[in-house]
Motif scaffolding. Structure first.
Motif, PDB file in Angstrom:
ATOM      1  N   GLN A   9       0.852  -1.188   0.000  1.00 44.43           N
ATOM      2  CA  GLN A   9       0.000   0.000   0.000  1.00 44.43           C
ATOM      3  C   GLN A   9       0.890   1.241   0.000  1.00 44.43           C
ATOM      4  O   GLN A   9       1.656   1.473   0.925  1.00 44.43           O
ATOM      5  CB  GLN A   9      -0.886  -0.010   1.252  1.00 44.43           C
ATOM      6  CG  GLN A   9      -1.910   1.069   1.298  1.00 44.43           C
ATOM      7  CD  GLN A   9      -3.185   0.692   0.576  1.00 44.43           C
ATOM      8  OE1 GLN A   9      -3.344  -0.407   0.112  1.00 44.43           O
ATOM      9  NE2 GLN A   9      -4.088   1.629   0.488  1.00 44.43           N
ATOM     10  N   LEU A  10       0.799   2.050  -1.062  1.00 48.36           N
ATOM     11  CA  LEU A  10       1.595   3.269  -1.188  1.00 48.36           C
ATOM     12  C   LEU A  10       0.675   4.435  -1.525  1.00 48.36           C
ATOM     13  O   LEU A  10       0.014   4.408  -2.562  1.00 48.36           O
ATOM     14  CB  LEU A  10       2.653   3.123  -2.284  1.00 48.36           C
ATOM     15  CG  LEU A  10       3.725   2.067  -2.052  1.00 48.36           C
ATOM     16  CD1 LEU A  10       4.558   1.886  -3.302  1.00 48.36           C
ATOM     17  CD2 LEU A  10       4.590   2.441  -0.881  1.00 48.36           C
ATOM     18  N   GLY A  11       0.618   5.423  -0.652  1.00 48.27           N
ATOM     19  CA  GLY A  11      -0.208   6.593  -0.909  1.00 48.27           C
ATOM     20  C   GLY A  11      -1.673   6.259  -1.106  1.00 48.27           C
ATOM     21  O   GLY A  11      -2.344   6.881  -1.913  1.00 48.27           O
ATOM     22  N   GLY A  12      -2.163   5.256  -0.391  1.00 46.49           N
ATOM     23  CA  GLY A  12      -3.550   4.866  -0.494  1.00 46.49           C
ATOM     24  C   GLY A  12      -3.871   3.978  -1.675  1.00 46.49           C
ATOM     25  O   GLY A  12      -5.027   3.650  -1.905  1.00 46.49           O
ATOM     26  N   GLN A  13      -2.863   3.583  -2.442  1.00 49.22           N
ATOM     27  CA  GLN A  13      -3.083   2.726  -3.606  1.00 49.22           C
ATOM     28  C   GLN A  13      -2.332   1.414  -3.435  1.00 49.22           C
ATOM     29  O   GLN A  13      -1.154   1.402  -3.056  1.00 49.22           O
ATOM     30  CB  GLN A  13      -2.612   3.418  -4.873  1.00 49.22           C
ATOM     31  CG  GLN A  13      -2.913   2.631  -6.114  1.00 49.22           C
ATOM     32  CD  GLN A  13      -2.881   3.496  -7.357  1.00 49.22           C
ATOM     33  OE1 GLN A  13      -2.762   4.701  -7.276  1.00 49.22           O
ATOM     34  NE2 GLN A  13      -2.978   2.864  -8.496  1.00 49.22           N
ATOM     35  N   CYS A  41      -0.277  -1.564  -4.711  1.00 51.94           N
ATOM     36  CA  CYS A  41       0.637  -1.783  -5.835  1.00 51.94           C
ATOM     37  C   CYS A  41       1.224  -3.190  -5.722  1.00 51.94           C
ATOM     38  O   CYS A  41       1.787  -3.550  -4.691  1.00 51.94           O
ATOM     39  CB  CYS A  41       1.761  -0.758  -5.819  1.00 51.94           C
ATOM     40  SG  CYS A  41       1.209   0.947  -5.903  1.00 51.94           S
ATOM     41  N   GLU A  82       5.544   1.749 -12.205  1.00 50.73           N
ATOM     42  CA  GLU A  82       6.216   2.635 -11.259  1.00 50.73           C
ATOM     43  C   GLU A  82       7.347   1.901 -10.566  1.00 50.73           C
ATOM     44  O   GLU A  82       7.340   0.670 -10.457  1.00 50.73           O
ATOM     45  CB  GLU A  82       5.211   3.155 -10.231  1.00 50.73           C
ATOM     46  CG  GLU A  82       4.124   3.998 -10.866  1.00 50.73           C
ATOM     47  CD  GLU A  82       2.994   4.298  -9.908  1.00 50.73           C
ATOM     48  OE1 GLU A  82       2.696   5.494  -9.750  1.00 50.73           O
ATOM     49  OE2 GLU A  82       2.432   3.350  -9.352  1.00 50.73           O
ATOM     50  N   LEU A  85      10.111   1.845  -7.099  1.00 49.87           N
ATOM     51  CA  LEU A  85      10.369   2.298  -5.733  1.00 49.87           C
ATOM     52  C   LEU A  85      11.658   1.643  -5.261  1.00 49.87           C
ATOM     53  O   LEU A  85      11.781   0.411  -5.291  1.00 49.87           O
ATOM     54  CB  LEU A  85       9.220   1.907  -4.796  1.00 49.87           C
ATOM     55  CG  LEU A  85       9.440   2.218  -3.313  1.00 49.87           C
ATOM     56  CD1 LEU A  85       9.455   3.726  -3.073  1.00 49.87           C
ATOM     57  CD2 LEU A  85       8.374   1.556  -2.468  1.00 49.87           C
TER      58      LEU A  85
END
Length: 74
Positions: free
Chosen positions: A28-32, A34, A55, A57
């Protein structure tokens, strides 16, 4: 605690680090949510995560992230 994921699969919430993250983990990254599609080893124990969305990271060797890991049925 185990959670039912889409398609009826079981998912387990876990903490992942650069050493333990795997392809298929959902982070979960920034509410999304992935999903990790590929991993690239970097220097000093860091890894670059490539998500299905394209994306990227990079995480340090000591970074801890909350993730879901789909459980494989035997």
């Amino acid at each position: 605690m185990r959670v039912h994921a889409a398609g009826g699969a079981l998912a387990s919430p876990i903490k992942v680090t650069a050493a333990t993250v795997q392809r298929g983990d959902i982070i979960q990254l920034g509410g999304q949510a992935c999903r990790v599609s590929d991993l690239v080893q970097l220097s000093h124990g860091a890894k670059q995560l490539v998500f299905e969305s394209g994306e990227l990271l990079a995480i340090h060797g000591r970074t801890r992230l909350d993730a879901l890991r789909l459980l494989r049925r035997r």
